[in-house]
Design an enzyme around this catalytic site. Structure first.
Site, short mmCIF file in Angstrom:
data_model
loop_
_atom_site.label_atom_id
_atom_site.label_comp_id
_atom_site.label_asym_id
_atom_site.label_seq_id
_atom_site.Cartn_x
_atom_site.Cartn_y
_atom_site.Cartn_z
CB ILE A 147 -0.93 -0.12 1.19
CG1 ILE A 147 -1.82 -1.12 1.20
CG2 ILE A 147 -1.80 1.40 1.31
CD1 ILE A 147 -2.72 -1.37 2.68
CG ASP B 290 -24.02 30.83 -21.59
OD1 ASP B 290 -24.68 30.42 -22.37
OD2 ASP B 290 -23.86 31.84 -20.82
CG ASN C 83 6.71 2.09 1.89
OD1 ASN C 83 7.62 1.87 1.20
ND2 ASN C 83 5.80 1.34 2.25
#
Length: 891
Positions: A297, A341, A704
């Protein structure tokens, strides 16, 4: 007293009394748009945790905490105090990361909401009403059904109603219809009033009075108004995920499935390979399996992406684009369709004279002077000595045209006395004024060419040809005619006055495009982004503007009207949507259909607009962009982004910045997944080769966090010099990890794994005293000192390599060709990561927590240098590959 059997009894002369006001408010409701209940701060904070990646991290934290508790209860006596503290650190570190991310997201959301609140400017806060026989000023929200409201030029209408008395009333309704031209209402007196219900006798909340005055009876308030009906469409349009959120959600699911699969495989490998089928080591196998699964992870992905998005949002804000929610910043980078628009977005929302035809018998000055005299518009100089025009956009265009020719209405008004008039009405389509000059009396009539041609004595084919020519260019054409009188007739009516006129000429005007829009559309086109015009205006006007802006370029570009759209099924629209460049005369519901049809083609759709009628489509689009200055409150609430300068070109600038954000996120993902895959492969392959885990779970987590966080943020700060607007946008369903990214991740991970495991082996061999593989393998199982030194060598090698990856991934240019100022962030991040890495490895108190030990007997004195030497190999290899690629491109 007037009565409508289907409605209520009203006294037009006195209005409501206090008791009737209370009764009507109770029966018909307040004059407020129903707002969604504000989400409490705590609930907003909790919502930050429902992202799939966050949920995965929470599961990982829970599993890690479960393992720590199990170990403490079952094997607590077998572990030292430091080992127990270490086992509890991992879940809380993960939880800290998750909470930090939630705080980041909450701060940005609140900041954007406060900015939006400061931009609100939809309706007039007060209105003038007739109550108890007296005119009083009340808050607009206090208007009730049955009120008699008085309006004049400059007022914003506060509720829907029916006119009961009006003169020369002209209303600008573009926020509801999208049409740039104002609407003339029917002249009504007490004698001519009836309960007729149509566009000419009705007025609507949120629209603006341009000219004239009127009284109207309020028939609808709050959510029952036209404005309220559109607002309700927003409530029916659910919240959507941005492409980034959708892709991260998909990625999280895949990571979750892979982690579960890996957990099972690792457990089986440990039991049958490492433990030789010994099920007594079941608990240790579970711990290693879950530790490795958690290692897949990318803990740093969510918080670092949040930082990158925050930095991008800040940069967008400096470029007049206010992003309300962080993920929307990335969405900009993938925009492939801009549905815009027309009025006020592509055009200036003000009329401009661009063509004239003058009968040869008259001079240009005579023509302009007569046109100016037949207008009610005027002007004044403000504090800055600038001219400000007041009145109907068509008439102010004539005044401005005259000013450009040095003809001044204020001066003319002193010379030419207006002595009477016949007001404009929508049936005659013209107006007449009587002017007295040097004892001579003239009537001047202006209006629609077809109306004036019929009553002119000198009409000829030249007038008709020029009228057709101007009309073919989608210009609004007005004709001008005069007549001299001996005296003003007693009977001042149209039939008596407006006949046998002398035509002077024609004038053609248009709401011109913004000057910078054409260039922006061209830039967007080169970037693979299609601009589609969606407007409430007429087909020919919309087509002419679209052609000038090069939205329409060839015969294959279709113009589709709302009338045609209405009879089409969704399936039929889906088949032709890619051919349509202009949608004209469309309703709010049509706009949502158009947006969703493009989305079915896997396009990331941006919708720009400023009116209430744009709001539902703004919300339905992948990224809705409202105008900050002219935009209504409803449109700003519905949008994901607000353009604070009302400039269409800001969209293109925002897309460019969005692509930079996306570029940095992709670089970050290569960097993070390389880190995770390297840790995974090193652990898994190392376990198979050496029969033991080379890295502890805390070492993996530390790598990590430290090797990812600072270099990852530095990649987010990166300002690439590549021209990203040359690239085509990705399809909406395209994977966030493309093939090229996965190849880079795999190559870098394999290189990092090989060097890290070799460093592990050399560290173990150094402590063992021999390079015998089998001897080293056996010693690792028995001697903790050998394992701890080998693990330290592996840990430092991997940490250095992964931290340096941010430098090589920053750009495709050679490192020696990059300027120091360009790489300063990633270089500084590497230094910080490296400095934080060393104390963990070499300070005994820390190294024990991380299952490492440098201070053991070593076979070779050169072993401490191995991690630093190995750490440089990948960066040198990548630079060599870059050099080869550059040489190939040059050939």
């Amino acid at each position: 007293m007037e009565k409508n059997s289907n409605f209520l009894t009203v006294d037009f002369n006195k209005g409501l009394n206090n008791e009737e006001v209370l009764e009507n408010r109770k029966e018909y409701g307040e004059n407020k748009l129903r707002e969604k209940k504000k989400t409490p701060l705590f609930i907003k904070f909790l919502k930050q945790f429902i992202e799939p990646m966050i949920i995965l991290l929470l599961v990982a934290s829970g599993l890690s905490l479960g393992i720590a508790i199990y170990e403490f209860i079952v094997h607590g006596n077998e572990h030292t105090k430091i080992e127990i503290i270490t086992s509890f650190m991992e879940p809380f570190v993960i939880l800290f990361i998750v909470i930090l991310n939630a705080i980041f997201g909450l701060i940005q959301e609140n900041k954007a909401e406060k900015s939006i609140e400061s931009l609100r400017s939809l309706s007039s806060p007060t209105s003038r009403v007739l109550r108890n026989g007296q005119e009083i000023i009340i808050l607009t929200e206090e208007i009730v059904v049955g009120d008699i409201v008085l309006i004049e030029a400059g007022n914003t209408i506060g509720a829907d109603g029916i006119l009961i008395n009006s003169a020369q009333l002209e209303v600008e309704e573009s926020i509801l219809t999208g049409e740039s031209l104002s609407v003339f209402k029917k002249n009504i007196t007490n004698e001519t009033f009836n309960w007729e219900d149509n566009e000419e006798t009705n007025v609507f909340a949120g629209t603006n009075v341009i000219n004239g005055r009127a009284k109207f009876l309020v028939t609808k308030t709050g959510n029952n108004t036209k404005l309220g009906n559109i607002a309700e469409l927003l409530n029916n349009e659910g919240e959507k995920l941005t492409p980034l959120q959708s892709k991260l959600s998909s990625l999280s699911k895949k990571i979750g499935i892979f982690s579960a699969f890996l957990c099972v495989v690792t457990f089986l490998v440990y039991i049958f390979v490492v433990a030789s089928g010994n099920w007594n080591r079941f608990a240790q196998g579970i711990i290693i399996a879950i530790t490795l699964a958690i290692g897949t992870i990318p803990e740093g992905l969510v918080p670092i992406v949040t930082v990158i998005l925050s930095i991008g949002v800040k940069r967008l804000s400096s470029k007049n684009a206010l992003v309300k929610k962080l993920p929307a910043a990335e969405t900009l980078g993938n925009v492939s369709i801009i549905c815009s628009d027309k009025t006020g977005t592509l055009t200036q929302n003000k009329m401009k004279v661009v063509e004239t035809y003058i009968d040869p018998l008259f001079t240009e000055q005579e023509f302009i002077e007569n046109f100016v005299l037949c207008t009610d518009a005027t002007y004044f100089k403000n504090e800055k000595d600038e001219i400000e025009l007041i009145g109907d956009p068509t008439e102010t265009a004539i005044i401005q045209y005259a000013l450009n020719k040095n003809i001044f209405k204020l001066k003319l008004s002193n010379e030419f006395e207006r002595i009477n008039e016949i007001p404009f009405d929508s049936e005659r389509k013209m107006m007449t004024v009587f002017i007295k000059y040097n004892n001579r009396i003239f009537s001047i009539t202006k209006g629609a060419p077809d109306s004036i041609f019929r009553i002119s004595r000198n009409y000829n084919q030249d007038f008709e040809n020029y009228n057709l020519k101007f009309s073919s260019k989608a210009l609004r054409v007005l004709a001008l005619a005069i007549k001299e009188w001996d005296n003003i007739p007693e009977n001042l009516n149209s039939e008596n006055i407006e006949n046998n006129l002398t035509l002077i000429g024609l004038i053609g005007m248009i709401d011109p495009p913004r000057e910078e829009v054409k260039t922006s559309i061209e830039i967007a086109k080169k970037a693979g982004i299609k601009t589609v015009m969606i407007t409430g205006d007429y087909e020919n006007t919309a087509y002419a503007i679209a052609k000038e802006l090069k939205i329409v370029e060839n015969e294959n570009d279709m113009v589709l009207s709302g009338r045609e759209l209405k009879i089409m099924s969704d399936e039929e629209l889906d088949k032709i949507i890619e051919k349509v460049a202009v949608f004209a005369r469309v309703s709010p519901e049509d706009k949502i259909r158009i947006v969703k049809s493009w989305q079915k083609h896997n396009k990331v759709v941006s919708m720009t607009g400023d009116g209430v009628n744009d709001a539902p489509a703004l919300k339905a689009a992948d990224i809705g962009c409202a105008m900050g200055i002219t935009g209504t409150d409803v449109s700003k609430q519905a949008a994901d982004m607000v353009l604070t300068d009302d400039n269409f070109s800001t969209i293109v600038s925002a897309v460019k910045e969005g692509r930079k954000i996306l570029y940095n996120i992709k670089r970050l993902m290569i960097f993070l997944f390389t880190t995770n895959l390297s840790a995974l492969l090193t652990t898994f392959i190392g376990m198979l080769i050496f029969g033991i885990n080379p890295l502890s779970s805390l070492q993996i987590l530390w790598i990590n966090i430290i090797s990812e966080t600072f270099p990852g943020i530095a990649l987010g700060l990166n300002r690439t010099k590549q021209d990203l607007m040359k690239n085509k946008p990705l399809e909406k369903n395209a994977s966030i990890l493309d093939k090229g990214m996965m190849i880079k991740i795999l190559i870098l991970s394999l290189l990092t794994t090989t060097l890290s495991l070799f460093s592990f082996y050399l560290g173990a061999a150094s402590s063992y005293g021999s390079f015998s593989f089998l001897g080293v393998r056996d010693t690792l199982q028995l001697n903790n000192n050998t394992l701890h030194l080998a693990s330290l060598s592996c840990f430092i090698t991997m940490g250095i390599i992964l931290s340096l990856n941010s430098i090589v991934l920053r750009s495709n240019e050679l490192l020696i060709e990059q300027k120091i100022k360009d790489i300063k962030f990633v270089f500084f991040a590497f230094i910080v990561s490296f400095i934080i890495l060393l104390p963990v490895a070499y300070i005994p108190e820390f190294s024990k927590i991380f299952n490492m030990n440098f201070y053991v007997e070593k076979f070779n004195n050169w072993i401490p240098f191995i991690p630093f030497i190995f750490g440089l190999i990948p960066i040198l290899s990548i630079e060599i590959v870059k050099s080869i690629q550059i040489l190939i491109r040059k050939k």
